[in-house]
Design a protein around this motif. Structure first.
Motif, PDB file in Angstrom:
ATOM      1  N   LEU A 160       0.833  -1.195   0.000  1.00  0.00           N
ATOM      2  CA  LEU A 160       0.000   0.000   0.000  1.00  0.00           C
ATOM      3  C   LEU A 160       0.866   1.242   0.000  1.00  0.00           C
ATOM      4  CD1 LEU A 160      -2.729   1.509   0.279  1.00  0.00           C
ATOM      5  CD2 LEU A 160      -2.501   1.211   2.764  1.00  0.00           C
ATOM      6  N   ASP A 161       0.584   2.128  -0.936  1.00  0.00           N
ATOM      7  CA  ASP A 161       1.201   3.451  -0.946  1.00  0.00           C
ATOM      8  C   ASP A 161       0.131   4.453  -0.531  1.00  0.00           C
ATOM      9  OD1 ASP A 161       2.397   5.919  -1.440  1.00  0.00           O
ATOM     10  OD2 ASP A 161       3.493   5.176  -3.183  1.00  0.00           O
ATOM     11  N   ALA A 162       0.242   4.921   0.704  1.00  0.00           N
ATOM     12  CA  ALA A 162      -0.692   5.884   1.266  1.00  0.00           C
ATOM     13  C   ALA A 162       0.064   7.167   1.612  1.00  0.00           C
ATOM     14  CB  ALA A 162      -1.368   5.305   2.509  1.00  0.00           C
ATOM     15  N   SER A 163       0.911   7.592   0.707  1.00  0.00           N
ATOM     16  CA  SER A 163       1.787   8.732   0.970  1.00  0.00           C
ATOM     17  C   SER A 163       1.149  10.051   0.561  1.00  0.00           C
ATOM     18  CB  SER A 163       3.121   8.541   0.240  1.00  0.00           C
ATOM     19  OG  SER A 163       2.925   8.442  -1.154  1.00  0.00           O
ATOM     20  N   GLY A 164       1.799  11.106   0.993  1.00  0.00           N
ATOM     21  CA  GLY A 164       1.360  12.451   0.631  1.00  0.00           C
ATOM     22  C   GLY A 164       0.033  12.819   1.256  1.00  0.00           C
ATOM     23  N   ALA A 165      -0.784  13.499   0.477  1.00  0.00           N
ATOM     24  CA  ALA A 165      -2.086  13.982   0.959  1.00  0.00           C
ATOM     25  C   ALA A 165      -3.169  12.919   0.800  1.00  0.00           C
ATOM     26  CB  ALA A 165      -2.472  15.252   0.211  1.00  0.00           C
ATOM     27  N   CYS A 166      -2.806  11.677   0.944  1.00  0.00           N
ATOM     28  CA  CYS A 166      -3.749  10.570   0.862  1.00  0.00           C
ATOM     29  C   CYS A 166      -4.766  10.692   2.002  1.00  0.00           C
ATOM     30  CB  CYS A 166      -2.979   9.251   0.976  1.00  0.00           C
ATOM     31  SG  CYS A 166      -3.997   7.791   1.022  1.00  0.00           S
ATOM     32  N   GLY A 167      -5.991  10.236   1.780  1.00  0.00           N
ATOM     33  CA  GLY A 167      -7.039  10.339   2.792  1.00  0.00           C
ATOM     34  C   GLY A 167      -7.024   9.233   3.826  1.00  0.00           C
ATOM     35  N   ILE A 168      -6.169   8.252   3.662  1.00  0.00           N
ATOM     36  CA  ILE A 168      -6.131   7.108   4.587  1.00  0.00           C
ATOM     37  C   ILE A 168      -5.474   7.511   5.906  1.00  0.00           C
ATOM     38  CG2 ILE A 168      -5.282   4.761   4.947  1.00  0.00           C
ATOM     39  CD1 ILE A 168      -5.339   4.401   1.899  1.00  0.00           C
ATOM     40  N   SER A 169      -6.139   7.135   7.010  1.00  0.00           N
ATOM     41  CA  SER A 169      -5.625   7.403   8.361  1.00  0.00           C
ATOM     42  C   SER A 169      -5.440   6.073   9.087  1.00  0.00           C
ATOM     43  CB  SER A 169      -6.607   8.286   9.131  1.00  0.00           C
ATOM     44  OG  SER A 169      -7.818   7.583   9.336  1.00  0.00           O
ATOM     45  N   ASP A 170      -5.126   6.138  10.373  1.00  0.00           N
ATOM     46  CA  ASP A 170      -4.942   4.923  11.183  1.00  0.00           C
ATOM     47  C   ASP A 170      -6.145   3.988  11.084  1.00  0.00           C
ATOM     48  OD1 ASP A 170      -2.414   5.630  12.121  1.00  0.00           O
ATOM     49  OD2 ASP A 170      -3.197   6.617  13.900  1.00  0.00           O
ATOM     50  N   THR A 171      -7.337   4.531  11.227  1.00  0.00           N
ATOM     51  CA  THR A 171      -8.541   3.693  11.215  1.00  0.00           C
ATOM     52  C   THR A 171      -8.786   3.075   9.841  1.00  0.00           C
ATOM     53  OG1 THR A 171      -9.910   5.640  10.804  1.00  0.00           O
ATOM     54  CG2 THR A 171      -9.673   4.936  13.092  1.00  0.00           C
ATOM     55  N   GLY A 172      -8.270   3.668   8.800  1.00  0.00           N
ATOM     56  CA  GLY A 172      -8.459   3.158   7.446  1.00  0.00           C
ATOM     57  C   GLY A 172      -7.607   1.964   7.100  1.00  0.00           C
ATOM     58  N   ILE A 173      -6.637   1.608   7.968  1.00  0.00           N
ATOM     59  CA  ILE A 173      -5.788   0.434   7.713  1.00  0.00           C
ATOM     60  C   ILE A 173      -5.768  -0.528   8.897  1.00  0.00           C
ATOM     61  CG2 ILE A 173      -4.293   1.566   6.032  1.00  0.00           C
ATOM     62  CD1 ILE A 173      -2.168   1.780   8.324  1.00  0.00           C
ATOM     63  N   ILE A 174      -6.649  -0.342   9.852  1.00  0.00           N
ATOM     64  CA  ILE A 174      -6.627  -1.130  11.092  1.00  0.00           C
ATOM     65  C   ILE A 174      -6.773  -2.630  10.845  1.00  0.00           C
ATOM     66  CG2 ILE A 174      -9.083  -0.997  11.715  1.00  0.00           C
ATOM     67  CD1 ILE A 174      -6.220  -0.372  14.163  1.00  0.00           C
ATOM     68  N   HIS A 175      -7.478  -3.020   9.779  1.00  0.00           N
ATOM     69  CA  HIS A 175      -7.681  -4.447   9.498  1.00  0.00           C
ATOM     70  C   HIS A 175      -6.769  -4.971   8.387  1.00  0.00           C
ATOM     71  CE1 HIS A 175     -10.987  -4.540  12.244  1.00  0.00           C
ATOM     72  NE2 HIS A 175     -11.610  -3.568  11.598  1.00  0.00           N
ATOM     73  N   CYS A 176      -5.831  -4.194   7.944  1.00  0.00           N
ATOM     74  CA  CYS A 176      -4.918  -4.596   6.856  1.00  0.00           C
ATOM     75  C   CYS A 176      -3.695  -5.302   7.424  1.00  0.00           C
ATOM     76  CB  CYS A 176      -4.515  -3.371   6.043  1.00  0.00           C
ATOM     77  SG  CYS A 176      -5.882  -2.591   5.189  1.00  0.00           S
ATOM     78  N   ILE A 177      -3.934  -6.366   8.138  1.00  0.00           N
ATOM     79  CA  ILE A 177      -2.855  -7.019   8.892  1.00  0.00           C
ATOM     80  C   ILE A 177      -1.899  -7.833   8.023  1.00  0.00           C
ATOM     81  CG2 ILE A 177      -4.125  -7.042  11.068  1.00  0.00           C
ATOM     82  CD1 ILE A 177      -4.835  -9.986  10.432  1.00  0.00           C
ATOM     83  N   ASP A 178      -2.202  -7.978   6.731  1.00  0.00           N
ATOM     84  CA  ASP A 178      -1.301  -8.719   5.843  1.00  0.00           C
ATOM     85  C   ASP A 178      -0.318  -7.823   5.103  1.00  0.00           C
ATOM     86  OD1 ASP A 178      -2.184 -11.265   6.471  1.00  0.00           O
ATOM     87  OD2 ASP A 178      -3.769 -11.240   4.958  1.00  0.00           O
ATOM     88  N   LEU A 179      -0.346  -6.522   5.382  1.00  0.00           N
ATOM     89  CA  LEU A 179       0.567  -5.609   4.692  1.00  0.00           C
ATOM     90  C   LEU A 179       2.016  -5.981   4.966  1.00  0.00           C
ATOM     91  CD1 LEU A 179      -1.016  -2.054   5.113  1.00  0.00           C
ATOM     92  CD2 LEU A 179      -0.669  -3.318   2.991  1.00  0.00           C
ATOM     93  N   LYS A 180       2.798  -6.041   3.890  1.00  0.00           N
ATOM     94  CA  LYS A 180       4.234  -6.292   3.996  1.00  0.00           C
ATOM     95  C   LYS A 180       5.042  -5.060   3.619  1.00  0.00           C
ATOM     96  CE  LYS A 180       3.943 -11.240   3.199  1.00  0.00           C
ATOM     97  NZ  LYS A 180       4.285 -12.357   2.310  1.00  0.00           N
ATOM     98  N   LEU A 181       4.464  -4.217   2.756  1.00  0.00           N
ATOM     99  CA  LEU A 181       5.121  -2.989   2.322  1.00  0.00           C
ATOM    100  C   LEU A 181       4.135  -1.837   2.472  1.00  0.00           C
ATOM    101  CD1 LEU A 181       7.282  -2.449  -0.806  1.00  0.00           C
ATOM    102  CD2 LEU A 181       5.467  -0.862  -0.271  1.00  0.00           C
ATOM    103  N   LEU A 182       4.569  -0.775   3.141  1.00  0.00           N
ATOM    104  CA  LEU A 182       3.710   0.383   3.368  1.00  0.00           C
ATOM    105  C   LEU A 182       4.507   1.664   3.210  1.00  0.00           C
ATOM    106  CD1 LEU A 182       0.977   1.599   4.301  1.00  0.00           C
ATOM    107  CD2 LEU A 182       1.786   1.326   6.655  1.00  0.00           C
ATOM    108  N   ASN A 183       3.974   2.568   2.405  1.00  0.00           N
ATOM    109  CA  ASN A 183       4.567   3.893   2.249  1.00  0.00           C
ATOM    110  C   ASN A 183       3.600   4.911   2.844  1.00  0.00           C
ATOM    111  OD1 ASN A 183       5.783   6.270   1.521  1.00  0.00           O
ATOM    112  ND2 ASN A 183       5.908   5.816  -0.653  1.00  0.00           N
ATOM    113  N   VAL A 184       4.012   5.564   3.929  1.00  0.00           N
ATOM    114  CA  VAL A 184       3.209   6.608   4.569  1.00  0.00           C
ATOM    115  C   VAL A 184       3.962   7.939   4.588  1.00  0.00           C
ATOM    116  CG1 VAL A 184       1.869   5.005   5.974  1.00  0.00           C
ATOM    117  CG2 VAL A 184       4.002   5.943   6.887  1.00  0.00           C
TER     118      VAL A 184
END
Length: 188
Positions: A22-46
């Motif tokens: 998941l690339d949730a960088s910059g002015a992306c609208g995703i916050s903590d609550t928006g990824i709370i159930h994404c427990i399989d993430l291996k790569l994350l850009n915030v």
């Protein structure tokens, strides 16, 4: 894989149960609550996303880009013990990564606040970017280090700070007048 960089309309990806990148960088609208159930993430850009402040629940996370003025600080990565790569370029909130025992690659460049004490236990590091980081001065304990970027006028690393780094295969010391002798670096 989802790239939501600078997309303010995407705020929640919890329904993507199998999401690994998941690339949730910059002015992306995703916050903590928006990824709370994404427990399989291996790569994350915030990078530069101030809305994501913790990734401690992402126990499978291996690669984290938390550059610049993002919301991630020390407390937000304290339980990320499976991280292998962290890029904290210009992140003023991350100061200590000693808990990241599997860390192999660390980007701690350009006025980020990680210092000598903040990496003292990172003995598994193979690659370190400390370009223009005044706070990192001595990395002699990083005996497994193979790649070092110690470039830039503001970099704090000098000859004395790398004398024990005999496994270095690549050294970038451009614009660093503090590194003058490389005779002992026989694997370059």
């Amino acid at each position: 894989s989802l790239n939501a960089t600078d997309n303010q309309e995407i705020t929640n990806v919890n329904h993507l149960a199998n999401l690994e990148k998941l690339d949730a960088s910059g002015a992306c609208g995703i916050s903590d609550t928006g990824i709370i159930h994404c427990i399989d993430l291996k790569l994350l850009n915030v990078s530069y996303n101030k809305k994501i402040t913790t990734v401690n629940h992402l126990t499978k996370l291996e690669i984290l880009n938390a550059r610049g003025e993002c919301g991630i600080n020390d407390a937000g990565i304290v339980y990320c013990i499976n991280l292998k790569s962290l890029d904290a370029f210009c992140n003023q909130k991350i100061t200590n990564v000693n808990n990241l025992i599997k860390l192999e690659m660390l980007g701690a460049s350009e006025f980020c606040r990680i210092n000598d004490a903040g990496i003292i236990q990172c003995v598994n590091l193979k690659s370190l970017d400390a370009s223009n980081n005044q706070e990192i001065t001595n990395i002699n304990h990083l005996v497994n280090l193979e790649i070092l970027n110690a470039d830039g006028y503001f970099c704090g690393i000098n000859d004395n700070g790398i004398t024990q780094c005999i496994n270095l295969k690549s050294l970038n010391a451009s614009n660093n007048s503090k590194i003058k002798t490389v005779n002992y670096l026989v694997k370059l």
